[in-house]
Design an enzyme around this catalytic site. Structure first.
Site, short mmCIF file in Angstrom:
data_model
loop_
_atom_site.label_atom_id
_atom_site.label_comp_id
_atom_site.label_asym_id
_atom_site.label_seq_id
_atom_site.Cartn_x
_atom_site.Cartn_y
_atom_site.Cartn_z
CB CYS A 298 -9.68 2.08 1.23
SG CYS A 298 -11.64 1.46 -0.76
CB SER B 142 -1.02 0.38 1.05
OG SER B 142 -1.69 -0.91 0.90
#
Length: 653
Positions: free
Chosen positions: A387, A331
């Site tokens: 997310c 991420s």
């Protein structure tokens, strides 16, 4: 009556002829002698004078002192020390080597490992060059051999300088080490520029890795020569001239040894890599690869046992993870994906998605890390809470080749140009790359599902921590990436002149200032209210960051269960950060292998690094142990000041 007179005249005539012939012969001999003398003394005087001098004069190389290596504060990381070495020159020996070595073993101690190393070195050394059979002789052993020297033609004791790394494993991959010159290196020296061969006469070591190799020419110095009057047997009598050697330059690194030591201690027994740099100049402040190795093992030729242990260890201590280890960025890729979305117009900051906790593509379900999803998510929140679903959709909309072209501008998939050899480019996938990389026709095709994982830094994505640190440095530095470098300056020990390494722009992101500012603000939100907030709670400065977790095995739609996964197959924890936000002075990227979530394994290390640089704080014992065990967030206990943790600066342990 006249016959006797006639005979006398005839005899006199013959005598005079003989005298003339003799005189002519004598004159001819003297003429030849004079001509020879003129030829020798006048016409070829200089040639024969040189030859005569060479017959009575020997030229011995004087090896220069190798330059020191220090950290940015002057802490010595590589030095030299003198020691006696017993050496054998095969071309001058008068008996078989085995017999000679056995006889030497009765004079000085020669261990089996010495014999093994001697045999290895013989294979790469010409008969006319000396080969060490034993190093680091004691004064007693030197005296004992001196008494017996007449028995061992071709054997000598030589005083040599040996390289020493006083801090052992500290920054071993960045510093590198020196080792004996092998056949390939000797050939390269011989084929190099004019004068290079002469400069290595008498030298038997050369830089092998790290800055020892990259700055070999500057560290080596200039070899001197000693002109000696010798006897017919070649024994030196006295010095008659020569040229003094010029020592190698001192190499001052950009690394802070205290910060480096702190980070290595924070990793403990865990594996991973960390690169911290100044985004304004590209100076590397810490260059960590764990586990490491002791470079002292290689200076005098590493023994088979330690080499086998290092080379076969599953932890791969010889691998420079910061320079050559590649990892999925996880991420930590998302801020760059968001920047691409803004630049291409595929997303606006206020655009939102409804995250149910997954993304469907065809019959495949891509899960979000949070069961049930994050609800309504815009771009800012997608970075702050990390997310996955947001970036699955964004990657699908952008396509692999658009992602590739922009990420290339950000520094991914290409070497940073750091000033040590061996850097790998990593892997930034594209349709062209896959077409070239695979053989079978069905493997050459890029499938839409492969693009989805790219959005969260998975799939074929694979980069070094050096690349990741350079990329986050570009974000911090207004879109300008500086070339990372480990050398700060080279200092001439004779003149005292210092030659500083100048900062160099490596590339520009070429993105709109407003888009960059938005991503920077979102990364600041990560450390204030998002996935990095626990580690940065109470920090006396403002910072920006991004957590990352990189999967090593495909889950095939199943939930990840750490306890049920083999330790070496568990997720990697990653983190990127820079600070202070108002005027960034440090950017950092790190990975802790198989340690799980980046927020709990990697972010706490990054927090201590920023505390060190910006607040002068060093973890206390309690906090250090908590980080090593992966149970730390913000610092606990009483921190020490850096100066209190490192007294005095210039003394090695």
């Amino acid at each position: 009556m006249h016959a006797p007179n006639i005979d006398a005249e005839a005899r006199l005539l013959r005598f005079r002829r003989r005298v003339l012939v003799a005189c002519a012969a004598v004159l001819a001999c003297f003429g030849a002698l004079v001509a020879r003398l003129v030829w020798l003394q006048v016409l070829h005087h200089e040639d024969f004078e040189t030859q005569a001098a060479q017959n009575s004069t020997g030229f011995l190389p004087i090896v220069p002192n190798r330059g020191l290596i220090t950290d940015r504060n002057g802490i010595v990381l590589a030095a030299n020390y003198p020691a006696y070495t017993l050496e054998i020159t095969r071309a001058r020996t008068m008996q078989p080597l085995e017999t000679l070595v056995a006889a030497l073993g009765r004079v000085v101690d020669i261990e089996p490992r010495d014999r093994e190393r001697f045999q290895r070195l013989l294979r790469d050394t010409p008969d006319t060059e000396p080969v060490p059979i034993r190093s680091h002789l004691s004064d007693t052993e030197v005296a004992r051999f001196a008494v017996e020297r007449f028995r061992f033609p071709g054997v000598r004791i030589q005083a040599r300088l040996f390289r020493s790394y006083p801090w052992g494993e500290l920054a071993a991959h960045a510093i590198g080490y020196v080792g004996r010159i092998n056949a390939a290196e000797k050939e390269r020296i011989d084929d190099g520029p004019e004068g290079q061969r002469a400069n290595y006469r008498g030298t038997d070591v050369i830089g092998k890795l790290g800055v020892e190799a990259a700055y070999e020419r500057e560290l080596h110095g200039t070899t001197g020569v000693q002109e000696m009057l010798t006897t017919a047997s070649g024994r030196a009598v006295r010095r008659v001239g020569g040229r003094a050697p010029r020592p190698g330059k001192t190499l001052r690194l950009t690394i802070d040894a205290r910060l480096q030591k702190m980070v290595e201690d924070l990793y403990g027994e865990r594996r991973g890599a960390l690169v911290a740099l100044d985004p304004r100049s590209g100076e590397v402040l810490a260059f960590v690869s764990q586990p490491a190795f002791d470079p002292n093992l290689f200076v005098d030729g590493i023994a088979p046992g330690p080499w086998r242990e290092l080379n076969t260890s599953p932890d791969k201590p010889l691998l420079d993870r910061a320079l050559r280890g590649t990892y999925p960025p996880g991420s930590t890729y998302k801020p760059y994906m968001a920047l691409i979305g803004l630049e291409t117009g595929a997303r606006q900051p206020g655009d939102t998605i409804a995250d149910p906790g997954y993304f469907w593509l065809g019959n495949h379900k891509f899960r979000d890390d949070k069961p049930g999803g994050h609800g309504r998510v815009d771009m800012y929140r997608s970075i702050v809470v990390s997310c996955d679903t947001y970036y699955y959709q964004l990657a699908n909309d952008l396509g692999v080749d658009t992602i590739h072209d922009y990420m290339l501008r950000f520094g991914f998939g290409t070497p940073t140009g750091i000033d040590i050899p061996g850097e790998v480019p990593g892997l930034l996938p594209s349709t062209d790359w896959k077409r070239e990389a695979f053989r079978r026709r069905e493997q050459k095709t890029w499938y839409a599902g492969e693009t989805i994982s790219l959005g969260i830094g998975q799939g074929y994505n694979s980069f070094t921590m050096l690349q990741l640190a350079n990329a986050v440095g570009g974000l911090a530095n207004g879109g300008v990436r500086m070339r990372p470098h480990l050398a700060k300056e080279l200092v001439d020990e004779i003149s005292g002149e210092a030659q500083a390494v100048q900062p160099e722009v490596a590339g520009r992101m070429d993105v709109l200032t407003g888009h960059l500012a938005f991503v920077q603000r979102a990364m600041q939100g990560v450390n204030q209210e998002g996935t990095g907030s626990a580690a940065f709670r109470g920090a006396p400065y403002t910072s920006a960051g991004k957590t990352g977790t990189a999967q090593l095995v495909g889950l095939r739609g199943q939930r990840y269960d750490e306890d049920a996964t083999h330790e070496r197959l568990r997720d990697h924890g990653l983190f990127i950060a820079y600070a202070p936000v108002e005027d960034p002075r440090i950017a950092v990227a790190l990975v802790v292998e198989n340690a799980g979530f980046g927020s709990t394994s990697a972010a706490p290390i990054a927090r201590r690094v920023l505390d060190f640089v910006l607040a002068g704080l060093y973890p206390g014992a309690e906090d250090m142990q908590a980080v090593r065990e992966g149970r730390a967030t913000a610092p606990v206990g009483t921190p020490r000041t850096v100066d209190a943790a490192w007294p005095p600066l210039h003394v090695a342990p």
